[in-house]
Scaffold this motif. Structure first.
Motif, PDB file in Angstrom:
ATOM      1  N   ALA A   1      -4.341  -2.522 -11.996  1.00  0.00           N
ATOM      2  CA  ALA A   1      -5.622  -2.187 -12.614  1.00  0.00           C
ATOM      3  C   ALA A   1      -6.498  -1.386 -11.649  1.00  0.00           C
ATOM      4  O   ALA A   1      -7.228  -0.463 -12.063  1.00  0.00           O
ATOM      5  N   SER A   2      -6.429  -1.697 -10.356  1.00  0.00           N
ATOM      6  CA  SER A   2      -7.174  -0.945  -9.345  1.00  0.00           C
ATOM      7  C   SER A   2      -6.668   0.492  -9.250  1.00  0.00           C
ATOM      8  O   SER A   2      -7.453   1.441  -9.098  1.00  0.00           O
ATOM      9  N   LEU A   3      -5.345   0.674  -9.338  1.00  0.00           N
ATOM     10  CA  LEU A   3      -4.775   2.015  -9.326  1.00  0.00           C
ATOM     11  C   LEU A   3      -5.222   2.789 -10.559  1.00  0.00           C
ATOM     12  O   LEU A   3      -5.554   3.991 -10.477  1.00  0.00           O
TER      13      LEU A   3
ATOM     14  N   TYR B   1      -8.936   3.220  -3.546  1.00  0.00           N
ATOM     15  CA  TYR B   1      -7.992   2.288  -4.179  1.00  0.00           C
ATOM     16  C   TYR B   1      -7.763   1.075  -3.298  1.00  0.00           C
ATOM     17  O   TYR B   1      -7.798  -0.077  -3.768  1.00  0.00           O
ATOM     18  N   PHE B   2      -7.504   1.300  -2.005  1.00  0.00           N
ATOM     19  CA  PHE B   2      -7.216   0.179  -1.110  1.00  0.00           C
ATOM     20  C   PHE B   2      -8.408  -0.772  -1.015  1.00  0.00           C
ATOM     21  O   PHE B   2      -8.223  -1.991  -0.936  1.00  0.00           O
ATOM     22  N   ARG B   3      -9.611  -0.250  -1.044  1.00  0.00           N
ATOM     23  CA  ARG B   3     -10.778  -1.123  -0.950  1.00  0.00           C
ATOM     24  C   ARG B   3     -10.980  -1.911  -2.235  1.00  0.00           C
ATOM     25  O   ARG B   3     -11.367  -3.079  -2.196  1.00  0.00           O
ATOM     26  N   THR B   4     -10.715  -1.278  -3.389  1.00  0.00           N
ATOM     27  CA  THR B   4     -10.823  -2.004  -4.657  1.00  0.00           C
ATOM     28  C   THR B   4      -9.749  -3.078  -4.754  1.00  0.00           C
ATOM     29  O   THR B   4     -10.037  -4.237  -5.072  1.00  0.00           O
TER      30      THR B   4
ATOM     31  N   LEU C   1      -0.570   8.809  -1.163  1.00  0.00           N
ATOM     32  CA  LEU C   1       0.203   7.594  -0.887  1.00  0.00           C
ATOM     33  C   LEU C   1      -0.626   6.365  -1.202  1.00  0.00           C
ATOM     34  O   LEU C   1      -1.785   6.270  -0.793  1.00  0.00           O
ATOM     35  N   VAL C   2      -0.048   5.423  -1.947  1.00  0.00           N
ATOM     36  CA  VAL C   2      -0.671   4.117  -2.175  1.00  0.00           C
ATOM     37  C   VAL C   2       0.390   3.035  -2.011  1.00  0.00           C
ATOM     38  O   VAL C   2       1.596   3.310  -2.006  1.00  0.00           O
ATOM     39  N   VAL C   3      -0.065   1.789  -1.891  1.00  0.00           N
ATOM     40  CA  VAL C   3       0.816   0.636  -1.689  1.00  0.00           C
ATOM     41  C   VAL C   3       0.425  -0.432  -2.709  1.00  0.00           C
ATOM     42  O   VAL C   3      -0.767  -0.639  -2.974  1.00  0.00           O
ATOM     43  N   ILE C   4       1.412  -1.132  -3.259  1.00  0.00           N
ATOM     44  CA  ILE C   4       1.135  -2.124  -4.291  1.00  0.00           C
ATOM     45  C   ILE C   4       2.097  -3.300  -4.154  1.00  0.00           C
ATOM     46  O   ILE C   4       3.188  -3.176  -3.591  1.00  0.00           O
TER      47      ILE C   4
ATOM     48  N   ARG D   1      -4.009  -4.512   5.905  1.00  0.00           N
ATOM     49  CA  ARG D   1      -5.376  -4.069   5.615  1.00  0.00           C
ATOM     50  C   ARG D   1      -5.487  -2.536   5.684  1.00  0.00           C
ATOM     51  O   ARG D   1      -6.098  -1.956   6.577  1.00  0.00           O
ATOM     52  N   TYR D   2      -4.898  -1.867   4.688  1.00  0.00           N
ATOM     53  CA  TYR D   2      -4.974  -0.406   4.636  1.00  0.00           C
ATOM     54  C   TYR D   2      -6.408   0.083   4.441  1.00  0.00           C
ATOM     55  O   TYR D   2      -6.756   1.185   4.886  1.00  0.00           O
TER      56      TYR D   2
END
Length: 436
Positions: A331-333, A350-353, A305-308, A294-295
């Motif tokens: 698609a969120s990114l 992004y993490f919330r979307t 930084l993002v995670v996918i 839960r980022y």
């Protein structure tokens, strides 16, 4: 954005690289495994298992790669809808849903076509190396440390780094080591086993592209009579057939055992077992637990930084949500970057979307998993009531077209799970169960 680095070259990493190609001058895809001669490339250890591409995932893939559906079907994949998609609950065939489409193809086949599209982009290059860590500044990630096999570490600077390293991602320890928060993790142990085998496909089951069978309320969600499984017509005139089981009922790699269990499935599976020639070995796989990081709950997170993909969440694969969830995160990114974000601020939006889609998949899969006697929670508040309602909707979806349409749209991630508790669905469920 001058540069972006994607750590991991499997399906989610490829989608991330495709999205970033629109916003970065250069995208470096870091992947330790070499490409195969046919271009299939690396992948998750379960890539040989039967995978589903749900309706929303298929639609999002087409948006990212226009014309790819035609490309896949020209290459031998099968596109089914309506009566060509057959879902069974407790051995009973559910009423069809005309608007739902599903693609019959193996994951390596889909990945090969996606990889060719991505690596053909002029600003994407592949670096054959292993990610060893991140480069941290005071407030942001500045890039990644990588090492090719047998070579010393090198540094890749980047405006944005994407963790697409799968379930085994080491990002949590890297963040903690640099003084940042690791994401809270939700877990649900499901103790699942499944196995996939291939069969030569001829004229049997005309018109069938996908079949799926599962135990339901009448059997207490246990395979007391009917074995659970799925089959799909895939490229190469082949059936890809999967059997699943929990705890002590996991399928193994013995071909004779697989065929015996297949003959205890619903009619389409039995016909494949009786008339089709097996091709190759049975491939078993185990899945211990669903996991969600839960980022979006963090109050401190480095920019850049993002995670996918599976590095963000993995849910019980029997519901076929993995590939679709990856496309929705991509698609969120896309939406995050299109809004003007370029890596200067933490990607919490992004993490919330992406979390909206993760939470929907988590709710659907874990609620169903809790019906298994061996799964011990954690249980959501009011679970006994939720289970009675869910059992009733599942039962009604077998015969009521409108209930099943909503049920299937939720399963295919075209609608959120709350659509199943709308007044119209609950009314038709009650009327069906009461014999109205």
């Amino acid at each position: 954005m001058r540069s972006a680095v994607v750590l991991g070259g499997s399906f989610a990493g490829l989608l991330a690289a495709r999205v970033l190609s629109e916003y970065a001058d250069e995208v470096v895809l870091v992947e330790p495994d070499p490409l195969d001669e046919d271009g299939t490339g690396p992948g998750a250890p379960h890539r040989g298992q039967l995978h589903a591409f749900l309706g929303m995932g298929h639609a999002q893939l087409e948006k990212l790669f226009p014309g790819i559906t035609r490309e896949l079907t020209d290459g031998g994949a099968h596109l089914g809808q309506g009566d060509a998609i057959r879902f069974y609950v407790d051995g009973r065939l559910k009423v069809p849903v005309p608007g739902i489409r599903m693609l019959g193809a193996t994951r390596p086949f889909i990945e090969r076509h996606v990889r060719r599209r991505v690596t053909a982009l002029g600003n994407v290059r592949v670096e054959r190396a292993t990610a060893r860590g991140l480069l941290f500044g005071p407030r942001r990630v500045l890039g990644a440390r990588i090492a090719a096999h047998g070579e010393p570490e090198t540094e890749l600077t980047a405006d944005l780094v994407v963790d697409a390293m799968g379930r085994s991602s080491r990002l949590g320890s890297w963040l903690a080591g640099a003084g940042w928060q690791a994401a809270p993790v939700d877990r649900m142990r499901v103790d699942l086993g499944y196995a996939t085998a291939r069969f030569a496909r001829g004229g049997e089951l005309p018109g069938t592209v996908i079949a799926h069978s599962m135990p339901g309320p009448r059997s207490g969600y246990l395979p007391t009579v009917i074995e659970p499984g799925a089959l799909a017509a895939v490229e190469g005139d082949t059936w890809s057939v999967l059997l699943a089981g929990y705890a002590d009922h996991k399928p193994g790699k013995d071909p004779a055992e697989f065929l015996a269990r297949l003959k205890r499935c619903v009619a389409p599976f039995r016909e494949v077992a009786e008339v089709c020639e097996p091709l190759g070995d049975v491939e078993p796989f185990t899945f211990a637990e669903s996991r969600r990081r839960r980022y979006g709950d963090l109050t401190r997170f480095p920019a850049g930084l993002v995670v996918i993909g599976d590095a963000l969440a993995t849910v019980n694969p029997v519901y076929g949500q993995g590939l679709t969830l990856a496309t929705l995160q991509a698609a969120s990114l896309h939406a995050h970057l299109r809004s003007g974000a370029r890596g200067g601020e933490p990607a919490l939006r992004y993490f919330r979307t992406a979390g909206v889609f993760v939470d929907a998949a988590w709710e659907l899969s874990t609620t169903a998993d809790l019906a298994q006697p061996h799964v011990t929670g954690p249980y959501p508040r009011g679970y006994p009531v939720l289970k009675r309602v869910a059992d009733g909707i599942t039962e009604a979806s077998v015969t009521d077209p409108e209930v099943n349409e909503t049920y299937m749209r939720v399963l295919h991630m075209l609608e959120r799970p709350r659509a199943l508790t709308g007044p119209r669905v609950l009314y038709r469920t009650a009327r069906t169960l009461l014999g109205g």
